[in-house]
Design an enzyme around this catalytic site. Structure first.
Site, PDB file in Angstrom:
ATOM      1  N   HIS A  34       0.831  -1.194  -0.050  1.00 43.69           N
ATOM      2  CA  HIS A  34       0.091   0.034   0.024  1.00 43.69           C
ATOM      3  C   HIS A  34       0.812   1.219  -0.044  1.00 43.69           C
ATOM      4  CE1 HIS A  34       1.207   0.419   4.329  1.00 43.69           C
ATOM      5  NE2 HIS A  34       0.526  -0.851   4.239  1.00 43.69           N
ATOM      6  N   GLY A  36       2.002   3.158   2.247  1.00 39.25           N
ATOM      7  CA  GLY A  36       3.012   3.325   3.379  1.00 39.25           C
ATOM      8  C   GLY A  36       4.200   2.613   2.763  1.00 39.25           C
ATOM      9  N   HIS A  37       4.139   1.265   2.288  1.00 44.46           N
ATOM     10  CA  HIS A  37       5.236   0.645   1.723  1.00 44.46           C
ATOM     11  C   HIS A  37       5.844   1.441   0.585  1.00 44.46           C
ATOM     12  CE1 HIS A  37       2.680  -2.998   2.897  1.00 44.46           C
ATOM     13  NE2 HIS A  37       3.678  -3.252   3.660  1.00 44.46           N
ATOM     14  N   GLN A  61       7.500 -15.284  12.428  1.00 39.80           N
ATOM     15  CA  GLN A  61       7.112 -13.892  13.408  1.00 39.80           C
ATOM     16  C   GLN A  61       5.686 -14.313  13.588  1.00 39.80           C
ATOM     17  OE1 GLN A  61       8.362 -11.109  10.272  1.00 39.80           O
ATOM     18  NE2 GLN A  61       6.414 -10.275  10.707  1.00 39.80           N
ATOM     19  N   ASP A 150       5.176   0.366  12.632  1.00 44.04           N
ATOM     20  CA  ASP A 150       5.871  -0.889  13.337  1.00 44.04           C
ATOM     21  C   ASP A 150       6.911  -0.072  14.408  1.00 44.04           C
ATOM     22  OD1 ASP A 150       4.067  -3.234  12.477  1.00 44.04           O
ATOM     23  OD2 ASP A 150       4.835  -1.650  10.618  1.00 44.04           O
ATOM     24  N   MET A 184      -2.350   3.109   7.227  1.00 43.85           N
ATOM     25  CA  MET A 184      -2.570   2.157   6.338  1.00 43.85           C
ATOM     26  C   MET A 184      -1.837   0.946   7.001  1.00 43.85           C
ATOM     27  SD  MET A 184      -1.937   3.720   2.618  1.00 43.85           S
ATOM     28  CE  MET A 184      -2.822   5.139   2.128  1.00 43.85           C
ATOM     29  N   SER A 186      -1.543  -3.668   5.716  1.00 50.78           N
ATOM     30  CA  SER A 186      -2.271  -4.784   4.642  1.00 50.78           C
ATOM     31  C   SER A 186      -3.447  -5.397   5.249  1.00 50.78           C
ATOM     32  CB  SER A 186      -0.954  -5.800   4.654  1.00 50.78           C
ATOM     33  OG  SER A 186       0.126  -5.094   4.122  1.00 50.78           O
TER      34      SER A 186
END
Ligand code: AMP
Length: 278
Positions: A34, A36-37, A61, A150, A184, A186
């Site tokens: 999205h 953000g990436h 993870q 994150d 945003m 995923s």
């Protein structure tokens, strides 16, 4: 743009760039990209000669009851997003390529991985640190780009780079939000229309706390209450004020830069967000 799925091919694709002294930038992702990436990829493209984006949904993870098998995927769309953003290489390995039979060596982060998400997702940051260290060794980038959404992941990876003497510049980029403020993610793809509306209460709560802090409020309880008053979530995993460097919980009063961090479930979907109070 090259799409590469093995470590050997990745190394030979990067070797001439390294030999020519080109600066390599790296953006690790789990795909379903999205804006953000894309902001991370664009930052790398601006500052580096070659940008590598990895797309790998890392099983180590995820906890046993988490959404590994359901994690959203759309490789065709991701390829288009990477190409448009100017990436040079997508690294799209299989699970076996990253964790071949016999794999048994992990990176164990320390106290930065203990609170917040670490307390609710045992082993999560061990999986993150391990895969990121492996990917760093495969790509050997000069610089890497992560998202501040994150927040704890940034702290853990930044510390790992220091602790393991990795010669990599770490960049944390600010959270990209939908026009109404929702961070945003995923995982937003999981949200139904009514749940999407309720998810907005997370960023609104953080904004309210930030506004109160800007007005001079320094009581942890009152700042947390201001955020909590907005929340319309099904279960709140944590809403905490932590020191923005050590991630240690703030006492009664804020006396330095802090981060307000939240993880909450909206239906079955776990969302995280944070705001800096500084
Ligand atoms: P993920 O695919 O969720 O593992 O995320 C890959 C990278 O994108 C991580 O560094 C994330 O922090 C970053 N990222 C995820 N969401 C956002 C966002 N809304 N804004 C900026 N970066 C993000």
């Amino acid at each position: 743009m090259q799409i590469i799925s093995t470590v050997a091919e990745l190394r030979s694709a990067l070797a001439p760039h390294r030999l020519a002294g080109r600066r390599i930038g790296f953006v690790p992702t789990m795909g379903f990209l999205h804006a953000g990436h894309v902001s991370l990829i664009e930052a790398s493209v601006r500052a580096c000669d070659v940008t590598v984006v990895s797309i790998f949904v890392n099983p180590t993870q995820f906890g046993p009851k988490e959404d590994l098998s359901k994690y959203p995927r759309d490789v065709a769309r991701d390829e288009a997003a990477c190409r448009n953003a100017g990436a040079d290489i997508i690294f799209l390995p299989s699970v076996e390529e990253i964790y071949p039979p016999g794999f048994q060596t992990y990176v164990e982060p320390g106290s930065l991985a203990a609170p917040l998400c670490g307390a609710f997702r045992p082993g999560h940051f061990r999986g993150v640190a391990t895969v990121v260290a492996k990917l760093f060794n495969m790509v050997q980038p000069h610089a890497t780009y992560f998202g501040a959404k994150d927040f704890q992941q940034c702290a853990v990876v930044r510390q790992m780079i220091v602790d393991l003497n990795l010669p990599i510049e770490f960049h944390a980029l600010q959270t990209v939000r939908e026009s109404d403020g929702l961070a945003m993610s995923s995982r937003n793809a999981y949200l139904s229309v009514p749940d999407r509306a309720r998810a907005l209460s997370i960023s609104q709560g953080l904004l309210a706390a930030q506004a109160l802090h800007r007005q001079g409020e320094r009581s942890s309880a009152r700042l947390l209450d201001a955020a909590r008053a907005h929340l319309d979530v099904d279960s709140l995993q944590y809403l905490e004020l932590v020191d923005s460097v050590t991630l240690v919980a703030v006492g009664e009063t804020l006396d330095g830069p802090a981060a307000m961090c939240i993880a909450a479930f909206i239906g079955p979907t776990r969302l995280i967000d944070n705001a800096m109070l500084q």
